[in-house]
Design an enzyme around this catalytic site. Structure first.
Site, short mmCIF file in Angstrom:
data_model
loop_
_atom_site.label_atom_id
_atom_site.label_comp_id
_atom_site.label_asym_id
_atom_site.label_seq_id
_atom_site.Cartn_x
_atom_site.Cartn_y
_atom_site.Cartn_z
CG ASP A 60 -0.48 0.00 2.48
OD1 ASP A 60 0.86 -0.09 2.45
OD2 ASP A 60 -1.07 0.12 3.47
CB SER A 61 4.42 1.80 -0.09
OG SER A 61 4.77 0.50 -0.91
CD GLU A 131 0.52 -1.86 7.82
OE1 GLU A 131 0.14 -1.16 8.99
OE2 GLU A 131 1.08 -1.27 6.57
CD GLU A 198 7.65 -0.39 7.49
OE1 GLU A 198 6.99 -0.90 7.22
OE2 GLU A 198 7.97 0.86 7.07
O1 KIV Z 1 3.55 -1.18 1.42
C1 KIV Z 1 4.85 -1.32 1.74
O2 KIV Z 1 5.40 -1.09 0.72
C2 KIV Z 1 5.13 -2.49 2.77
C3 KIV Z 1 6.83 -2.76 2.68
C4 KIV Z 1 7.29 -1.49 3.38
C5 KIV Z 1 6.66 -3.93 3.70
O3 KIV Z 1 4.17 -2.82 3.53
#
Ligand code: KIV
Length: 305
Positions: A60-61, A131, A198
């Protein structure tokens, strides 16, 4: 030092087989590092495929790196499904994990299962990621029971960063480290096939590694984890928002992209592009006929140039 320029040699990918969950567990057993990277579309997935990574995460980044949101929170299920489906089309070998966005799995087990199954059925994901521990571990169990593989994520969990005090390292006191440990164990017990750590101190990562049996993928969690993940746009220098301490830049692609587009713009303005080599040809007789027919057919009148 050799001055030979590095050239891209396309790999023969024909012999590769899709990465499986047992293979990832085996890598952990053998002490072989697992390589995970994010991707959000067809070309970035193809890059990950050719580079030979083990796992591609449509994180979701992508809300920030490709959709331009200020955080991961606003991204919708529909948007994530579109990104996942595009990445799927660029992949054959790596395991494809889709991130369940904030608000799409927390309310109930039923909501979590429905959302997770959409990622598999509609976007072709092999697994999903969610998460936190606590109720998220319960949701993970429900999703696993429904037949979908789940990756957990503890430590800094960006979807709930506000309640963690912001985008900052977690587990830096004994109590907070204990909470990270509890979350990770709960996710493993819920049936997650792997867990992301993380932004936790490396020493805490070392201790937690003794507690978990499933593969652990780290991002800012030190070197003891079973693998590493980085965000595609961070590692290649495409995203120029805040870059966390744990990012290592392997390229400066955005600068190259800007330079390329600026050169194109300059060429267009100077009349240097397109050149003859970029233009199509027509037989001169056909061209003459075409011009005559324009007049004969009344499409243009004579005398108008
Ligand atoms: O959304 C993302 O890119 C992530 C990674 C940083 C593990 O959750």
């Amino acid at each position: 030092m050799s001055a030979t320029p590095q050239t891209h040699v396309p790999k023969d990918l024909s012999g590769r087989l899709p990465v499986t969950l047992p293979q990832l567990a085996e890598k952990k057993r053998l002490g072989e590092q697992i390589v995970m990277v994010t991707a959000y579309d067809y070309p970035s997935a193809q890059v990950a495929e050719e580079a030979g990574v083990d796992i591609v995460l449509v994180g979701d980044s992508g809300a920030m790196t490709v959709l331009g949101y200020p955080s991961t929170v606003p991204v919708s299920v529909e948007e994530m499904l579109m990104l996942c489906a595009a990445a799927r089309r660029g992949l054959t070998t790596p395991l494809l994990v889709g991130d369940l966005p904030f608000g799409s799995y927390e309310s109930s087990d039923e909501q979590a299962v429905i959302t997770a199954q959409r990622f598999v059925k509609e976007a072709g994901c092999d697994a999903v990621k969610l998460e936190r521990g606590g109720t998220s571990a319960q949701r993970a169990r429900a999703i696993v029971d429904s037949g979908v593989a789940v990756m957990g994520h503890v430590g800094l969990t960006p979807q709930t960063a506000t309640s963690l005090g912001g985008h900052r390292a977690q587990g830096r006191t004994a109590d907070r480290a204990l909470q990270v440990a509890r979350d990770a164990i709960a996710l493993e017990e819920a049936g997650c096939f792997a867990v992301v750590f993380e932004a936790i101190p490396a020493a805490v990562g070392d201790v937690l590694m003794r507690l978990l049996n499933v593969p652990v993928i780290g991002i800012g969690a030190g070197a003891a984890t079973d693998g590493q993940v980085l965000v595609f746009h961070d590692l290649l220098g495409i995203y120029d928002g805040h870059v966390p301490r744990f990012v290592k830049r392997y390229a400066e692609i955005k600068a190259q992209m800007v330079a390329g587009v600026a050169e194109y713009a300059a060429d267009v303005r100077a009349g240097a592009f397109p050149g003859q080599e970029h233009s199509y040809t027509i037989d001169p007789d056909e061209l003459a006929l075409f011009e005559a027919r324009l007049v004969q057919g009344g499409v243009v009148r004579t005398g108008r140039g």
